[in-house]
Design an enzyme around this catalytic site. Structure first.
Site, PDB file in Angstrom:
ATOM      1  CB  CYS A 130       6.518   3.633   2.318  1.00 42.56           C
ATOM      2  SG  CYS A 130       7.451   3.664   3.839  1.00 42.56           S
ATOM      3  CD  GLN A 131       3.744   9.936  -1.566  1.00 37.64           C
ATOM      4  OE1 GLN A 131       3.824  10.463  -0.462  1.00 37.64           O
ATOM      5  NE2 GLN A 131       3.656  10.618  -2.664  1.00 37.64           N
TER       6      GLN A 131
END
Length: 142
Positions: free
Chosen positions: A51-52
């Site tokens: 995930c960013q």
């Protein structure tokens, strides 16, 4: 309500929006409505890889159904909205139904055109982690 009925409901909601910015704002609003995750689950073992932003997912069996809760960093409202959509569709379903589910709503609402490639990768990681939990528990419950 079945997994497909939940997906169809989400598709209908997103069909109300013509503007991609309105869809993005709706995703953010959904994230804001996600109940907070208890601090005890804000641990590295619950982080979604890829995930960013930091997104935590807690999974547990409640009787015969899988239960999911999630949270993100305060600045990651889109990520929180994305995981809230997955939770809405998969939460409190039998593991074998989750494992076999085809989540067609993701393409039908055009999520790939609404989010960056990194967020799309994060979404795929969220889904993978939920399905892995389901597969492991489907095997245990059969």
């Amino acid at each position: 309500m079945t997994i497909n009925e939940k997906q169809d409901e989400i598709i209908e909601e997103f069909d109300l929006f013509d503007d991609p910015l309105d869809k993005t704002q709706y995703i953010i609003d959904l994230g804001k409505k996600l109940p907070p995750l208890s601090d005890q689950y804000h641990q590295d073992r619950n982080l979604i890889p890829g995930c960013q932003s930091k997104v935590w997912l807690h999974s547990e069996m409640r009787g015969e159904v899988a239960h999911f809760e999630a949270d993100s960093e305060p600045t990651a409202q889109i990520s929180k909205g994305l995981v809230s959509l997955l939770i809405r569709v998969l939460n409190d379903e039998k593991p074998e139904h989750i494992a076999a589910a085809d989540l067609y709503f993701i393409d039908r609402i055009g999520l790939s055109s609404l989010v960056t490639s990194r967020r799309a990768g994060g979404l795929a990681s969220m889904l993978r982690k939920m399905k892995e939990f389901a597969v492991a528990n489907a095997a245990v419950n059969s």
